[in-house]
Write a protein that holds these residues in place. Sequence first.
Motif, short mmCIF file in Angstrom:
data_model
loop_
_atom_site.label_atom_id
_atom_site.label_comp_id
_atom_site.label_asym_id
_atom_site.label_seq_id
_atom_site.Cartn_x
_atom_site.Cartn_y
_atom_site.Cartn_z
N LYS A 199 -47.06 8.42 12.90
CA LYS A 199 -46.79 9.35 12.30
C LYS A 199 -45.86 10.11 13.30
O LYS A 199 -47.19 10.23 14.32
CB LYS A 199 -47.76 9.50 11.49
N ASP A 231 -45.16 15.95 3.47
CA ASP A 231 -44.96 14.70 2.10
C ASP A 231 -44.01 13.49 2.70
O ASP A 231 -42.85 12.88 2.01
CB ASP A 231 -43.33 15.91 1.64
N GLY A 232 -44.45 13.11 2.94
CA GLY A 232 -44.32 11.80 3.86
C GLY A 232 -43.23 12.08 4.62
O GLY A 232 -42.31 10.35 5.26
N LYS A 233 -42.41 12.83 5.50
CA LYS A 233 -41.75 12.59 6.54
C LYS A 233 -41.79 12.57 8.10
O LYS A 233 -43.28 13.20 8.17
CB LYS A 233 -39.88 13.86 6.09
N GLN A 276 -43.09 10.13 8.98
CA GLN A 276 -44.00 8.39 9.37
C GLN A 276 -43.27 7.42 8.60
O GLN A 276 -42.59 7.36 8.04
CB GLN A 276 -45.50 9.05 8.47
N THR A 277 -44.23 5.89 9.36
CA THR A 277 -43.44 4.61 8.68
C THR A 277 -44.37 4.29 9.18
O THR A 277 -45.40 3.61 9.48
CB THR A 277 -41.87 4.59 9.20
N LYS A 278 -44.03 2.97 7.60
CA LYS A 278 -45.42 1.93 7.55
C LYS A 278 -44.77 0.85 8.74
O LYS A 278 -43.99 0.30 8.75
CB LYS A 278 -45.76 1.90 5.98
N HIS A 318 -49.22 10.84 -5.81
CA HIS A 318 -48.53 11.35 -5.62
C HIS A 318 -47.49 10.64 -5.75
O HIS A 318 -47.17 9.24 -6.26
CB HIS A 318 -48.16 11.35 -4.13
N ASN A 330 -42.98 9.57 -5.14
CA ASN A 330 -42.14 10.26 -4.69
C ASN A 330 -42.32 10.64 -3.17
O ASN A 330 -42.12 11.19 -2.76
CB ASN A 330 -41.01 10.83 -4.46
N HIS A 331 -43.60 10.35 -2.77
CA HIS A 331 -44.46 11.04 -1.41
C HIS A 331 -44.71 11.95 -1.38
O HIS A 331 -45.48 13.34 -1.10
CB HIS A 331 -43.46 11.18 -0.16
#
Length: 362
Positions: free
Chosen positions: A147, A154-156, A158-160, A213, A215-216
């Motif tokens: 992150k 809202d999930g922006k 960041q990446t898994k 949630h 779509n984040h």
Amino acid sequence: MTKRIAPGGRIGILGGGQLGRMLALAAAEMGFSTHIYCPEETSPAAEVATHTARGAYEDETELAKFAAQVDVITYEFENVPAHTAEFLSTLKPVRPGVAALATAQDRLVEKDFMRSNGIATAPYAQIDSLEDLTQALHEIGTPAILKTRRFGYDGKGQTKIDALVDAENAWQIIGKQPAILEGFVPFAREISVLVARNTNGDLAAFEPGENIHRNHILHTTTVPAAIDASLVAYAMKIAEQIAAKLDYVGIMGVEFFHVATNETTPLVVNEIAPRVHNSGHWTQDACQTSQFEQHIRAICNWPLGPTKRLSDVIMTNLIGNDIDEWAALLSEENTTLHMYNKADARPGRKMGHINQLNTRKS
Ligand code: AMP
């Protein structure tokens, strides 16, 4: 004791979105006038506020004019530039204060704050390079989440990361910015607590809501959350502890992961939001005091209002075209519709929400 701001006073609000709108409406109910400051020409908040100043967050001349006309300054979004908050705080009280804002704006500072106060978080590491990331992935393991330290929502940002080989790709995805790596928390559910603290140091938390949630983006908040009473009390206690340690003034959202499999540490703090929060909208119809009123009470150093929940409730966000269903939703039993009057129902845009009382999950 800090002076109380009496009805008739004027509340300055940075930001013109729906949260500012609902803050302005609550402030009006309490006998305050409001002054919105935002760069946009039209905004959901401006149309219900007493005054609006249009200006950039970097424009000190306009900011000073705004500050001169209000008794206290608050904000409805957490990405208020640090310099703006610092500048304004030389002119009028800014609540929540600059230090709390700085902690919430940076995921590393936020996590370090939790750790130093003995509050559980996901395992994490500071990442400033691909080498840092590779090393941290070895220590923390996968899956993990990378992150950016700042400006994520809202999930922006960041990446898994599912495997070590994905490190370089993930570093690219987040734009090689200062970041943190978090171990993936195998949570059973996400809950959040809205907690308020006034300048006197009085504390009041609402009970946790359970968040789903899509779509984040927050889809629903259900209260009560499907957790034991002891955990409800524990979540509220942690939220109060955070607010007290931060010397916080206003309302704050504290998001938790509930790790049902971990008996010793069942609650892990994900992040805090130094403002009214979407997951607190249920309080508008299910409590005597809404989170918006509570925030205004806190920043004006009023006694905090009752936080007891008077009904079961499900809050559902109306995103994009969901808003087209407004007429049908209105005719549903025990449903209150809250509209933000945004012109353009773009996909992913929060257009309104409903609170359905006495509802139980099917
Ligand atoms: P955030 O922006 O930190 O709220 O993250 C957005 C969403 O990503 C959260 O609501 C979770 O569903 C998920 N998420 C974030 N961090 C973690 C984590 N450490 N472990 C598992 N899921 C996470």
